[in-house]
Enzyme design. Sequence first.
Site, PDB file in Angstrom:
ATOM      1  N   HIS A  65       6.702 -10.963  -6.130  1.00 50.12           N
ATOM      2  CA  HIS A  65       8.040 -11.131  -6.705  1.00 50.12           C
ATOM      3  C   HIS A  65       9.097 -11.008  -5.617  1.00 50.12           C
ATOM      4  CE1 HIS A  65       9.433  -6.857  -6.932  1.00 50.12           C
ATOM      5  NE2 HIS A  65       8.178  -6.545  -7.222  1.00 50.12           N
ATOM      6  N   ASP A 176       9.178  -3.476  -1.438  1.00 54.63           N
ATOM      7  CA  ASP A 176       8.918  -3.846  -2.835  1.00 54.63           C
ATOM      8  C   ASP A 176       9.941  -4.900  -3.249  1.00 54.63           C
ATOM      9  OD1 ASP A 176       8.332  -3.918  -5.538  1.00 54.63           O
ATOM     10  OD2 ASP A 176       9.063  -1.895  -5.959  1.00 54.63           O
ATOM     11  N   GLU A 208      11.245  -9.556 -11.506  1.00 58.46           N
ATOM     12  CA  GLU A 208      10.144  -8.658 -11.855  1.00 58.46           C
ATOM     13  C   GLU A 208      10.658  -7.259 -12.148  1.00 58.46           C
ATOM     14  OE1 GLU A 208       6.905  -5.652 -10.989  1.00 58.46           O
ATOM     15  OE2 GLU A 208       8.889  -5.901 -10.106  1.00 58.46           O
ATOM     16  N   GLU A 209      11.641  -6.814 -11.383  1.00 58.55           N
ATOM     17  CA  GLU A 209      12.134  -5.439 -11.495  1.00 58.55           C
ATOM     18  C   GLU A 209      12.880  -5.168 -12.797  1.00 58.55           C
ATOM     19  OE1 GLU A 209      11.278  -3.107  -9.632  1.00 58.55           O
ATOM     20  OE2 GLU A 209      10.777  -3.912  -7.655  1.00 58.55           O
ATOM     21  N   ASP A 231       1.686  -6.873  -4.970  1.00 58.19           N
ATOM     22  CA  ASP A 231       2.833  -5.971  -5.030  1.00 58.19           C
ATOM     23  C   ASP A 231       2.519  -4.733  -4.202  1.00 58.19           C
ATOM     24  OD1 ASP A 231       5.271  -4.762  -5.890  1.00 58.19           O
ATOM     25  OD2 ASP A 231       5.037  -5.640  -7.891  1.00 58.19           O
ATOM     26  N   HIS A 318      11.018   2.506  -3.972  1.00 61.53           N
ATOM     27  CA  HIS A 318      12.350   2.480  -4.606  1.00 61.53           C
ATOM     28  C   HIS A 318      13.342   3.412  -3.912  1.00 61.53           C
ATOM     29  CE1 HIS A 318      11.537   0.340  -8.699  1.00 61.53           C
ATOM     30  NE2 HIS A 318      10.890  -0.232  -7.695  1.00 61.53           N
TER      31      HIS A 318
END
Length: 353
Positions: A65, A176, A208-209, A231, A318
């Site tokens: 993604h 990510d 995607e997030e 991922d 994150h």
Amino acid sequence: MDDDQRAFLDELLSTATPSGYETAGQRVWLDYVGEFADEVRTDDYGNAVAVLEGDGDTEVALAGHGDEIGFIVRDITDDGFLRIERIGGSDSTVSRGQHVTIHTADGSVDGVVGQTAIHLRDRDDDSVPEISEQHVDIGAADGEEAGELVDRGDPITFDQTVTELENGLLSARGMDNRIGTWAAAEGLRRAAERGTDATVYAVSTVQEEVGVQGAKMVGFDLDPDAAIAVDVTHATDQPDSPGKRSSGVALGDGPVVARGSANHPVLVDAVRESAGAEEIDVQLQATGIRTGTDADAFYTSRGGIPSLNVGLPNRYMHTPVEVIDPADLDALADLLAGFATRADSFAPFSVDL
């Protein structure tokens, strides 16, 4: 990873692509895959697909993604400060005191997320304000000046650079999942060099997030015989990882093959067999409920697409300082290429009942 491949990774990591605002990063990705794909195409929301045409009947997708987490301008105060909200799972414990960039129609605006000095805070109050209670300071004198520079709905990302740590480890925001789109592109390129009977799609999905939305679109549109969602996954080899959440996944020990939930057992076996043939070390990970990746959307598309989540070990997910081992990433691209070149021999991907 040669110089061109590293330059591609660095460009992906330095290009802002918060969910819903992925266009700039998708252009970088398309420019790279266009050099070796037989066809490239996009849909109305910006999902990007590169095609390597094979002579056989099998079609497989390798997907990462292209979006990252971030923030969005919710409001502008009369004093000229910006009130913000999350894009995706942004962490309120790491946002304060950070340099950020607001991406506007007229270009970038620099700012900082305000943090009250320790001298002025209540020493007995360790609570962390929610993102909605935090603010960005762009230096504007008042709301009118701020409103001339930014609009509500402008996306915001941390202002971070790609940093090389000891032993070649890399740190950046948005590993990510720029590593997933890099691996999908590189897997396709390496499959093209080897030759493959299967038709291979490399995919960079959007959003995607915020709910694996792009994968829902792409899964329905492509309807491949099998899909691998690439991922990051949590490396729990650092001191602060809670023991009860330990997965045994470590940087430097190779790509991670997930088992359980969305991960189709025949596809799991096929990728593990490919890893053995390529002499690539892989780690295993249990996902008993959901993978939290695009695989969760792919496997329920149409009548069900055999799907698998293959992960890259990543520390501090994150946050603005995610850390990976590029040796793992290079091995991941080789693993995807190895599977793609053997995919026709593994098909059909169905359980034996």
